[in-house]
Design an enzyme around this catalytic site. Structure first.
Site, PDB file in Angstrom:
ATOM      1  N   VAL A   1     -10.901  -5.069   1.985  1.00  0.00           N
ATOM      2  CA  VAL A   1     -11.475  -4.758   3.544  1.00  0.00           C
ATOM      3  C   VAL A   1     -10.328  -5.687   4.240  1.00  0.00           C
ATOM      4  O   VAL A   1     -10.293  -6.920   3.992  1.00  0.00           O
ATOM      5  CB  VAL A   1     -12.992  -5.117   3.501  1.00  0.00           C
ATOM      6  CG1 VAL A   1     -13.298  -6.489   3.046  1.00  0.00           C
ATOM      7  CG2 VAL A   1     -13.287  -4.924   4.856  1.00  0.00           C
ATOM      8  N   SER A   2      -9.871  -5.298   5.412  1.00  0.00           N
ATOM      9  CA  SER A   2      -8.999  -5.869   6.289  1.00  0.00           C
ATOM     10  C   SER A   2      -9.879  -7.454   6.759  1.00  0.00           C
ATOM     11  O   SER A   2     -11.046  -7.295   7.051  1.00  0.00           O
ATOM     12  CB  SER A   2      -8.541  -5.216   7.445  1.00  0.00           C
ATOM     13  OG  SER A   2      -7.854  -4.248   7.034  1.00  0.00           O
ATOM     14  N   GLN A   3      -9.015  -8.104   7.290  1.00  0.00           N
ATOM     15  CA  GLN A   3      -9.468  -9.231   7.923  1.00  0.00           C
ATOM     16  C   GLN A   3     -10.343  -8.752   9.440  1.00  0.00           C
ATOM     17  O   GLN A   3      -9.631  -7.849   9.988  1.00  0.00           O
ATOM     18  CB  GLN A   3      -8.424 -10.344   8.285  1.00  0.00           C
ATOM     19  CG  GLN A   3      -8.193 -11.047   9.264  1.00  0.00           C
ATOM     20  CD  GLN A   3      -6.861 -11.705   9.536  1.00  0.00           C
ATOM     21  OE1 GLN A   3      -5.913 -11.319   8.969  1.00  0.00           O
ATOM     22  NE2 GLN A   3      -6.900 -12.892  10.231  1.00  0.00           N
TER      23      GLN A   3
ATOM     24  N   ARG B   1     -21.130  -7.683   7.893  1.00  0.00           N
ATOM     25  CA  ARG B   1     -20.120  -7.719   6.760  1.00  0.00           C
ATOM     26  C   ARG B   1     -20.343  -7.896   5.391  1.00  0.00           C
ATOM     27  O   ARG B   1     -19.683  -7.561   4.403  1.00  0.00           O
ATOM     28  CB  ARG B   1     -18.738  -8.482   7.215  1.00  0.00           C
ATOM     29  CG  ARG B   1     -17.292  -8.097   6.797  1.00  0.00           C
ATOM     30  CD  ARG B   1     -16.349  -8.650   7.353  1.00  0.00           C
ATOM     31  NE  ARG B   1     -15.082  -8.320   7.077  1.00  0.00           N
ATOM     32  CZ  ARG B   1     -14.301  -9.339   6.074  1.00  0.00           C
ATOM     33  NH1 ARG B   1     -14.737 -10.498   5.918  1.00  0.00           N
ATOM     34  NH2 ARG B   1     -12.958  -9.002   5.811  1.00  0.00           N
TER      35      ARG B   1
ATOM     36  N   PHE C   1      -0.510  -3.633   5.182  1.00  0.00           N
ATOM     37  CA  PHE C   1      -1.853  -2.917   4.739  1.00  0.00           C
ATOM     38  C   PHE C   1      -1.405  -2.441   3.311  1.00  0.00           C
ATOM     39  O   PHE C   1      -0.305  -2.176   2.868  1.00  0.00           O
ATOM     40  CB  PHE C   1      -2.118  -1.780   5.553  1.00  0.00           C
ATOM     41  CG  PHE C   1      -2.915  -2.019   6.391  1.00  0.00           C
ATOM     42  CD1 PHE C   1      -4.433  -1.821   6.569  1.00  0.00           C
ATOM     43  CD2 PHE C   1      -2.566  -2.288   7.577  1.00  0.00           C
ATOM     44  CE1 PHE C   1      -5.198  -1.964   7.393  1.00  0.00           C
ATOM     45  CE2 PHE C   1      -3.238  -2.829   8.842  1.00  0.00           C
ATOM     46  CZ  PHE C   1      -4.841  -2.493   8.690  1.00  0.00           C
TER      47      PHE C   1
END
Ligand code: SAH
Length: 223
Positions: A59-61, A33, A202
């Site tokens: 960027v999402s968790q 990541r 989101f």
């Protein structure tokens, strides 16, 4: 801490949060990541948190990526459409779980960076498109799975129409900046069935595409 140690710690944290699917954990282990976040955030790249990727996007968790991916139930033979390539992290995770990922991003600069990362990692089963993902990718439809990683306020019908019969789409639906419902929409022979998987948050799905920074400058300079 070494990269491996940080990755192992992240995978352990995901396990503690209830993510035990070995296929998914294996796929996440293959995606470093730190490569997907700006240099200023590499130290936090393996923490279970959302991170900024520029242009007001995130960027999402990792836990959300894991939950969305699980909800999608994609298998090796499937063709998956992702809306909102962003950093490319979610697409890279999916690339290890399905046959081919088609990913659409409206932001030309973000898309270019993501494509560079896929190349660096030797990922060859992601096909990208710059444009408005709410319209889907009719030339490549139908898709067995569709994953939307930005929240629409109303059901994106064009995407539902591009689902194969028996296929499903996972998407956050609801107003900007508030809790949204994470939905799974299945296409059956006779129509659509919707399941509510819980609440999520989101960034919004926005209409239209955004050109590259240098093109925007060139466009402004043009008489
Ligand atoms: N999946 C991404 C995170 C996405 S954040 C990752 O793993 O990093 C949401 C992304 O959706 C942003 O990059 C945003 O630019 C993009 N987006 C928003 N509306 C869009 C639209 N209509 N079509 C395509 N992409 C869109």
């Amino acid at each position: 801490m070494t990269l491996d140690a940080r990755m192992i710690r992240l995978l352990l944290e995901l396990r503690r949060e209830g993510i035990t699917d070995p296929r998914l954990l294996g796929a996440m282990e293959k995606v470093p990541r730190d490569l997907f976040v700006p240099a200023a955030f590499t130290d936090q790249a393996f923490a279970n948190m959302a991170l900024p990727i520029g242009y007001g996007q995130t960027v999402s968790q990792p836990l959300i990526v894991a939950q969305m991916t699980l909800a999608l139930q994609a298998s090796e033979r499937m063709k998956v459409l992702e809306i909102g390539t962003g950093s490319g992290y979610q697409a890279a995770v999916l690339s290890h779980l399905c046959r081919r990922v088609y990913s659409i991003e409206r932001h030309a600069d973000l898309l270019k960076e993501a494509e560079g990362r896929f190349k660096t990692l030797g990922i060859h089963n992601i096909t990208t498109l710059k444009g408005d993902g709410s319209k889907g990718w009719p030339q490549q439809a139908p898709f067995e799975r569709i994953l939307v990683t930005a929240a629409a306020e109303t059901m994106p019908d064009a995407l539902a129409d591009q689902l194969a019969v028996g296929g499903s789409m996972v998407l956050p639906l609801g107003p900007q900046g508030q809790d949204q419902a994470l939905l799974r929409v299945r296409r059956t022979e006779s129509g659509f069935e919707t399941e509510n998987l819980g609440l999520t948050r989101f960034v919004p799905l926005v209409e239209g595409a955004v050109e590259m920074a240098q093109n925007r400058v060139a466009a402004r300079r043009a008489p």
